[in-house]
Design a protein around this motif. Structure first.
Motif, short mmCIF file in Angstrom:
data_model
loop_
_atom_site.label_atom_id
_atom_site.label_comp_id
_atom_site.label_asym_id
_atom_site.label_seq_id
_atom_site.Cartn_x
_atom_site.Cartn_y
_atom_site.Cartn_z
N ILE A 1 0.82 -1.21 0.00
CA ILE A 1 0.00 0.00 0.00
C ILE A 1 0.85 1.27 0.00
CG2 ILE A 1 -1.75 1.29 1.30
CD1 ILE A 1 -2.74 -1.37 2.41
N ILE A 2 2.01 1.23 0.65
CA ILE A 2 2.81 2.43 0.82
C ILE A 2 4.03 2.44 -0.11
CG2 ILE A 2 4.12 3.84 2.43
CD1 ILE A 2 1.14 3.75 3.03
N THR A 3 4.86 1.41 0.00
CA THR A 3 6.16 1.45 -0.66
C THR A 3 6.06 1.27 -2.16
OG1 THR A 3 7.09 0.48 1.36
CG2 THR A 3 8.49 0.50 -0.60
N LEU A 4 5.34 0.26 -2.61
CA LEU A 4 5.29 -0.01 -4.05
C LEU A 4 4.67 1.12 -4.87
CD1 LEU A 4 4.51 -3.83 -4.40
CD2 LEU A 4 6.62 -2.59 -4.90
N PRO A 5 3.57 1.76 -4.42
CA PRO A 5 3.08 2.90 -5.20
C PRO A 5 4.11 4.02 -5.34
CG PRO A 5 1.38 2.13 -3.70
CD PRO A 5 2.64 1.39 -3.33
N LEU A 6 4.89 4.27 -4.27
CA LEU A 6 5.92 5.30 -4.35
C LEU A 6 7.07 4.87 -5.27
CD1 LEU A 6 6.12 6.41 -0.60
CD2 LEU A 6 5.06 7.64 -2.50
N ALA A 7 7.30 3.56 -5.35
CA ALA A 7 8.40 3.05 -6.18
C ALA A 7 7.93 2.66 -7.58
CB ALA A 7 9.02 1.84 -5.49
N ALA A 8 6.69 2.98 -7.93
CA ALA A 8 6.15 2.57 -9.23
C ALA A 8 6.99 3.06 -10.41
CB ALA A 8 4.71 3.05 -9.37
N PRO A 9 7.48 4.32 -10.42
CA PRO A 9 8.33 4.74 -11.55
C PRO A 9 9.59 3.89 -11.70
CG PRO A 9 7.57 6.66 -10.33
CD PRO A 9 7.21 5.45 -9.52
N VAL A 10 10.20 3.52 -10.57
CA VAL A 10 11.41 2.69 -10.64
C VAL A 10 11.06 1.29 -11.11
CG1 VAL A 10 13.40 1.86 -9.34
CG2 VAL A 10 12.40 4.07 -8.78
N VAL A 11 9.92 0.77 -10.70
CA VAL A 11 9.47 -0.54 -11.17
C VAL A 11 9.29 -0.52 -12.69
CG1 VAL A 11 7.63 -2.27 -11.08
CG2 VAL A 11 8.39 -1.13 -8.98
N ALA A 12 8.68 0.55 -13.19
CA ALA A 12 8.48 0.67 -14.64
C ALA A 12 9.81 0.77 -15.37
CB ALA A 12 7.61 1.89 -14.95
N THR A 13 10.73 1.57 -14.83
CA THR A 13 12.05 1.71 -15.46
C THR A 13 12.79 0.39 -15.47
OG1 THR A 13 12.15 4.00 -14.68
CG2 THR A 13 14.22 2.99 -15.38
N SER A 14 12.78 -0.32 -14.35
CA SER A 14 13.46 -1.61 -14.26
C SER A 14 12.85 -2.61 -15.23
CB SER A 14 13.37 -2.15 -12.83
OG SER A 14 13.93 -1.25 -11.89
N SER A 15 11.53 -2.60 -15.34
CA SER A 15 10.86 -3.53 -16.25
C SER A 15 11.26 -3.26 -17.69
CB SER A 15 9.34 -3.42 -16.10
OG SER A 15 8.93 -3.69 -14.78
#
Length: 281
Positions: free
Chosen positions: A190-204
């Motif tokens: 709920i907290i960490t992954l939404p804030l890290a979503a841009p990095v998740v997209a970049t890594s993907s």
């Protein structure tokens, strides 16, 4: 706000145009080659633009007729999408918890450094053990086996990227959520992954591009259209005594389209991920 001088602005725009020309010129020439008749490609002096555009090569490569060049190409295209997609999804699924654990527990950071150090090994040094392992598992010439090999390449890289993204998220936010009664997995979801979503997209995106462009292992571990990827299929087009450079260029243009389309769709998230260095309070 301080105004920039017109001369400096003109210099910046000129540099941007030169950079765009350097990046786009090879792509433009690849497309021109793909629509140029064979006679134009062999003409001296070289013709920079065809007298008549020829799109027959695109029709040939996108054909689905059995035992045709198009059937082989489209099969390789499908294999590349499957292998790159499976390897990327698995790498991100591993990288998120691993990157978060390393970010929040600096004392185990050495483990990530040791794993990343495996990139120092040349791929040929790992070819024999990987081949023997896939052979033992019966996964040679198999898209799942190739995706598993790619996972060993992508997981350390994506974990390092995710760790950098989690480092920019203050731990106090997670602590506050836990004080309010949220569990570890709730806080992460709920907290960490939404804030890290841009990095998740970049890594993907970067993971997908690495898997999409890989050639060495795909050449070693595949032998026919059941698992052969685009990079190997394009190399096969250049393997004969007489090579149709226009057909190779056409295959290159078609092979570049999926990553370009994915990049355009994820452009905003990619830019956010590359420039993220903090969280707004």
């Amino acid at each position: 706000m301080e105004r920039q001088s017109p001369l400096f602005s003109a210099f910046i725009h000129l540099c941007a145009l030169l950079l765009a020309a350097v990046i786009l010129a090879p792509i433009l020439w690849l497309f021109i080659m793909s629509i140029s008749p064979a006679a134009d490609l062999a003409a001296k002096p070289l013709r920079w633009w065809p007298q008549a555009a020829d799109f027959s090569r695109y029709q040939l490569l996108l054909s689905t007729l059995e035992n045709s060049a198009g059937a082989a190409f489209t099969s390789s295209l499908r294999n590349s999408i499957e292998v790159a997609g499976m390897a990327t999804i698995a790498a991100i699924a591993l990288a998120i918890p691993a990157g978060w654990a390393v970010s929040r527990t600096p004392s185990v950071g050495w483990s990530l450094s040791m794993v990343i150090a495996t990139y120092m090994l040349p791929p040929v040094a790992l070819a024999v053990p990987l081949y023997m392992g896939l052979s033992h598992l019966g996964m040679l010439n198999n898209v799942f086996g190739l995706a598993l090999v790619y996972l060993t390449i992508l997981a350390p890289f994506t974990t390092w990227l995710m760790k950098s993204g989690f480092d920019s998220i203050p731990r106090e936010i997670e602590s506050a959520a836990m004080i309010d009664g949220a569990g570890l997995f709730q806080t992460l979801r709920i907290i960490t992954l939404p804030l890290a979503a841009p990095v998740v997209a970049t890594s993907s995106l970067f993971a997908f591009l690495l898997a999409w462009d890989e050639f060495f292992y795909a050449l070693l571990f595949t032998s026919d259209q059941r698992a052969k990827t685009l990079t190997v299929a394009i190399a096969d087009l250049a393997g004969g005594r007489v090579s149709d450079y226009g057909l190779i260029a056409t295959a290159g243009v078609l092979a570049a389209l999926p990553p370009v389309l994915i990049g355009l769709v994820m452009q905003r998230a990619l830019i956010s991920g590359l420039t993220s260095g903090g969280v707004k309070g």
